[in-house]
Structure formats: C-alpha cells, structure tokens
Design an enzyme around this catalytic site. Sequence first.
Site, PDB file in Angstrom:
ATOM      1  N   CYS A  78       0.834  -1.200   0.000  1.00  0.00           N
ATOM      2  CA  CYS A  78       0.000   0.000   0.000  1.00  0.00           C
ATOM      3  C   CYS A  78       0.875   1.258   0.000  1.00  0.00           C
ATOM      4  CB  CYS A  78      -0.975  -0.029   1.176  1.00  0.00           C
ATOM      5  SG  CYS A  78      -2.331   1.165   1.007  1.00  0.00           S
ATOM      6  N   HIS A 181      -3.626  -5.076   0.416  1.00  0.00           N
ATOM      7  CA  HIS A 181      -3.112  -5.541   1.707  1.00  0.00           C
ATOM      8  C   HIS A 181      -3.149  -7.077   1.782  1.00  0.00           C
ATOM      9  CE1 HIS A 181      -2.745  -1.720   3.954  1.00  0.00           C
ATOM     10  NE2 HIS A 181      -3.676  -1.310   3.106  1.00  0.00           N
ATOM     11  N   GLU A 183      -1.950  -8.920   4.047  1.00  0.00           N
ATOM     12  CA  GLU A 183      -1.974  -9.392   5.438  1.00  0.00           C
ATOM     13  C   GLU A 183      -3.383  -9.557   5.992  1.00  0.00           C
ATOM     14  OE1 GLU A 183      -1.614  -4.814   5.814  1.00  0.00           O
ATOM     15  OE2 GLU A 183      -1.110  -6.416   4.397  1.00  0.00           O
ATOM     16  N   SER A 235      -0.718 -13.101  37.337  1.00  0.00           N
ATOM     17  CA  SER A 235      -2.070 -12.552  37.274  1.00  0.00           C
ATOM     18  C   SER A 235      -3.117 -13.635  37.069  1.00  0.00           C
ATOM     19  CB  SER A 235      -2.160 -11.551  36.118  1.00  0.00           C
ATOM     20  OG  SER A 235      -2.020 -12.224  34.877  1.00  0.00           O
TER      21      SER A 235
END
Length: 528
Positions: A78, A181, A183, A235
């Site tokens: 792009c 694109h 991806e 966590s």
Amino acid sequence: MQKIIILDFGSQTTQLIGRRVRELDTFCEILPYNKYPEDDSDVIGVILSGSPYSVHDPEAFKVDLTRFIGRLPVLGICYGAQFIAHTLGGRVEKADSREYGRAHLETIDLGNPLFKGFESGSQVWMSHGDTITAIPDGFQVIGSTKDVTNAAFWCPGEQLVNQLSNCKLSNCKSVWAVQFHPEVYHTLQGTQLLRNFVVDICGSRQEWSAASFIDTTVAELKAQLGNDRVILGLSGGVDSSVAAVLLNKAIGNRLTCIFVDHGMLRKNEFTQVMEDYRCLGLNVIGVDASEKFFSDLAGVTDPEQKRKIIGRDFVEVFNAEAKKITDARWLAQGTIYPDRIESLNITGKVIKSHHNVGGLPKEMNLQLCEPLKWLFKDEVRRVGRQLGMPEHLIERHPFPGPGLAVRILGDITREKVTILQDADDIFIRGLREYADVDGKTLYSKVWQAGAILLSTVRSVGVMGDERTYEHPVALRAVTSTDAMTADWAHLPYEFLAKVSNEIINKVRGVNRVCYDISSKPPATIEWE
C-alpha cells in the site's frame, strides 16, 4: 537467526503483517520506519507497511531506500508500494474516490514468483486514497484490478541495477510492490503471497517455532540470570503463566512468584489459579489484600480513579511482599511483543501506557527480565502448549488488571462484587459447556467475555406476584485476533435465553439481562 524486517509507517495492520510472517515459522521484527538497524547481517528481506499518510503530505514518513533496496529483497505494501514508486521516479496521484474494500486481480502474471500458486481473479483488499498512475522505469506491472492498473509491480534485480548506484549486476535483489493488503483476511490468497516472498524469495529456513523458541530462550535465561533469584508477578492470565513456566524450566526454585488477590477476581479464581500453579510445580506466594483494596475504593465512582487506586495499591502490596525476598536480583514480567509496539508510536511518543512496559520502581533495585518480549499472543499460547501446560490455562480469555472493578458501574462494594461474580460465573461456565453446531465450545470461539453490573441503574421487574426493583446485568462477548479491533460475538439465541434465565433465577439483586452488540471501535471491550 534469520529475520524479516517490517518497517512501520503507521498502518493499523502492521502488527498483522508481523503475525502472518511469524505464522510462516519465520522470525520478524517490527521497527519504526526510521529505525532500520545498523547491522542487518541476519536480515533476509524487508517489508514496507501501509500508512495513514499520502506520500505528498509534508509530514509523511520517509525512509532512505538505499539502506537496503538492491541488497535485500523488498516488498512494499500500500503506502510502501506508493513510496517505492514515488521515490524511484514513478507517479502517485490522488484517486478520484477512495478505493476501499474488495477487489479482484483481473490480470495476474502467474509466472512471477510473488504470485506462484495464485488463481485468476483472486480477491484482494484495497484501502487507499492515492493511486499509482505511473511506475518507475525498469518496473513491470504484474497485477491489475478493474480500477487499479498498477495493483502489483516489480523490478527484477538485473533491471534495478540501472536505478541504483549501490547495486551490482551480480547480486542486485529484486523489488516487489502491491497496492492491496495481503496481510488482511479479505485478501484470500494473501498468506500465499507472503509465503512466496518470505520463504521462496527471501529464502527463510522457517526455523522459528515454539520448540526452537523454548530451547533458545531457556539457554538465554540461564546465561542471563546465572544463580540469581527472580521474582515474577502472576495474574492468572496466559502471558504471566507461560513466562513463569518458562522461567521455572530455566532456573527452577530460584523463581518466586507472587499472586495478589485484590478481591475483584472471578468467582473462586484465586483458589483455582493457586492450585493450577502448584500443579505446575511453581513456587507461588498468594497474598489476600482484598481488605485494603475495598477500603481504598470505598465511594469511588470515576473509572480512571478506580484504575489508578488499584494500580497504586497493587504496586504497594507487591513491593511489600517482594522486599521479603532479600536476595532477589531480577523482576520478571509477562510483557509480549504487542505491549511494546502499542506503548510507543512510530514518532517515539507514548500513546498508551501499558502496565508491563512502564519500567521499575527505583526502590525495588531490580533488573528486568522479559522472556516473552518477542512473542505475539497466539505464539505465547503455542509455547504454553509445547511446555505441556493445561489447555484451560492456555486458552483463558484476557481479563482486565483491575478485574471486576471496571465491570461494575458506580462504586465498589463486596456485595456488588459477589453479585457480579455469580452472574459472570454462570455466563462463562455456559460458554465453556455449550457446544456449537461444529462441536466447538462457544468459549473457544470468543476472544473475551464477561458480565457487567449496571449498579447505577435499577429496573422494574416481576418475580412471582411481587414487583422487583433491581439491577440489570449486561453480557459482553467479542471476537478478535489481537483486541485492537473487535466485533460482538453472534451467540446463539437459545444460549443467550438459557443464560439470561439462569442469572435472573439464581442471582439475587438481578432482574434483567441485556446483551451488548457494540463493536470496537467505536465502543471498547470493557465498559470502564
């Protein structure tokens, strides 16, 4: 190790390029457009990302192509394609209308190595305001759509030598550029294109895998940490859990983990997680500090203030416990690659302070260890599986650091937390138990889910013959790949009806259940 460099010009999908390359078992590093490494001896190829800018904007990001073009295979995507065309003598002009959405490659040079295995008419995804109206001398068009003539073009090495003074005919590498694109999901053969570039053109040996990462990282941790003691804050989430198991494999009982319960975890979560960690052979100290957190949060309704209080209290509690381990030299964190990318934009300015990348309090006098700092979330899960961790820990949904405090509108009390824990438990348990038509559980299809207590709102209801005036609960479930964008999960009506009925019947204080159908953006995943 071989690697692909992805130069980030500010595209929202740059991380997605990185994830696609990693899925090809190839290591890649995402760098700001102006941070190309001085030493690129291990680099096998360069990808230029998209950008929100036009190449004609005064503030547009620019890179010195001579640093790598000709020496290494290059793929511009792009804006990257437009920048290559603009810099090397082509022409980029504003399109009559923004080209956004699906398109099809009506002409493709199927003999070009970038398009090996492609089908005629292959669907691609466009997203650009400018268009390339002329390609540089020596370049050739290899793909066009109905509206974009120069949708893909390249310059073979023997032609590129005429463009570049630093390129010799015997070793000059070719350049490719695509306006679309590859991806994104909507470019149906995008992964094939990236495979052609990364594996076939750049020559990746595809050495990057969960097993190789574990072997390399364990060796590096042993060398880095020596005989020092390490503290890790757990966590219950997948990142810190995988980091703990990886460190335990490297240094064994010289790792001490601290798990702080602020009182706003999910129902029975503290006990369950502590048991999981012990089964993994981890040395874990559990700290119930809920009294302090509830006391300091009393009467606080502002969401940002809640977060600040919880963050401050967590640091105080953690530090107090860590100081008891007098011979510790390191603090380990479950920082992953997106945490570090999101915390700085390509101009170097902080755009989002992440709890794992804020540095260390000076008074701790510890060095920082981040064993997962190069991994994306899906890679963390693959490493966890390779380490033999139980699936329920690996597939655990992300959960906010402040816990249920940011899923309760208004002030926080133990009573409200209990109500929300009960409602949330019914929802999450239901997701785990409900098998969809393909046999997979709803939990495995959802990125993140939870219940929200609208404690600032009361609604009228009827139970039996009595009028009720109680709180509504909102259910939230989203699908995503990285939480940067998310869509609301289209859960079966039958499932939602069952969960709603169970919550209203079993959770005192709730008489209404709603389902949140907002996407991100414009909404966020959490309500506060």
